[in-house]
Design an enzyme around this catalytic site. Structure first.
Site, PDB file in Angstrom:
ATOM      1  N   CYS A 235       0.846  -1.188   0.000  1.00 36.37           N
ATOM      2  CA  CYS A 235       0.000   0.000   0.000  1.00 36.37           C
ATOM      3  C   CYS A 235       0.885   1.241   0.000  1.00 36.37           C
ATOM      4  CB  CYS A 235      -0.901  -0.008   1.233  1.00 36.37           C
ATOM      5  SG  CYS A 235      -1.917   1.476   1.395  1.00 36.37           S
TER       6      CYS A 235
ATOM      7  N   CYS B 134      -5.218   0.878   6.259  1.00 37.70           N
ATOM      8  CA  CYS B 134      -5.392   2.335   6.331  1.00 37.70           C
ATOM      9  C   CYS B 134      -6.688   2.814   5.684  1.00 37.70           C
ATOM     10  CB  CYS B 134      -4.191   3.054   5.732  1.00 37.70           C
ATOM     11  SG  CYS B 134      -4.076   2.971   3.934  1.00 37.70           S
TER      12      CYS B 134
ATOM     13  N   CYS C 212      -8.685  -4.648 -10.071  1.00 41.29           N
ATOM     14  CA  CYS C 212      -8.224  -3.602 -10.984  1.00 41.29           C
ATOM     15  C   CYS C 212      -7.752  -2.440 -10.105  1.00 41.29           C
ATOM     16  CB  CYS C 212      -9.392  -3.199 -11.880  1.00 41.29           C
ATOM     17  SG  CYS C 212      -8.980  -1.991 -13.130  1.00 41.29           S
TER      18      CYS C 212
END
Ligand code: FE
Length: 134
Positions: A45, A97, A117
């Site tokens: 991330c 998060c 996606c």
């Protein structure tokens, strides 16, 4: 690290990351850094650094966005129904998060039949240490 105010996110993310991760934006198709990437590694991330997808589940979807058939392991991403743009889609968010990553569609390849996606800008690829770099 995951629990930040929007003002703090604005400080630590680039404008492009902020628009996607915190404002549910979408990068232009075929414009992202990882659209065609084949390097082995772990996609983390871009907001909090948690591992989200493995390069092993990345496939060529032709969509213009990095596509994966599964998350790296259970619980790393969460999904939520998204009814914006007059469509019913499943939004994909970082389980840690809460950053917006992209959407998941039921038209992916085996073994899951799913296509995550994902916006390149929401990801940070950590290359495998023992990978051949060319
Ligand atoms: Fe995150």
């Amino acid at each position: 690290m995951a629990d930040k105010s929007e003002a703090r996110w604005r400080e630590v993310l680039t404008p492009e990351q902020f628009e996607v991760l915190r404002q549910k934006g979408t990068e232009r198709a075929f414009a992202g850094a990882y659209c065609d990437a084949k390097d082995p590694g772990t996609y983390r991330c871009a907001g909090c650094g948690d591992p989200l997808f493995s390069s092993e589940s990345k496939f060529e979807s032709g969509s213009g966005w990095p596509s994966f058939y599964e998350a790296i392991e259970g619980g790393r991403v969460r999904t939520e129904e998204d009814h914006t743009l007059g469509m019913k889609r499943m939004e994909v968010l970082c389980g840690s998060c809460g950053g917006h990553l992209g959407h998941v569609f039921p038209d992916g390849p085996a073994p899951t039949g799913l296509r995550y996606c994902i916006n390149s800008v929401a990801l940070a690829l950590e290359p495998d240490e023992d990978a051949d770099v060319d």
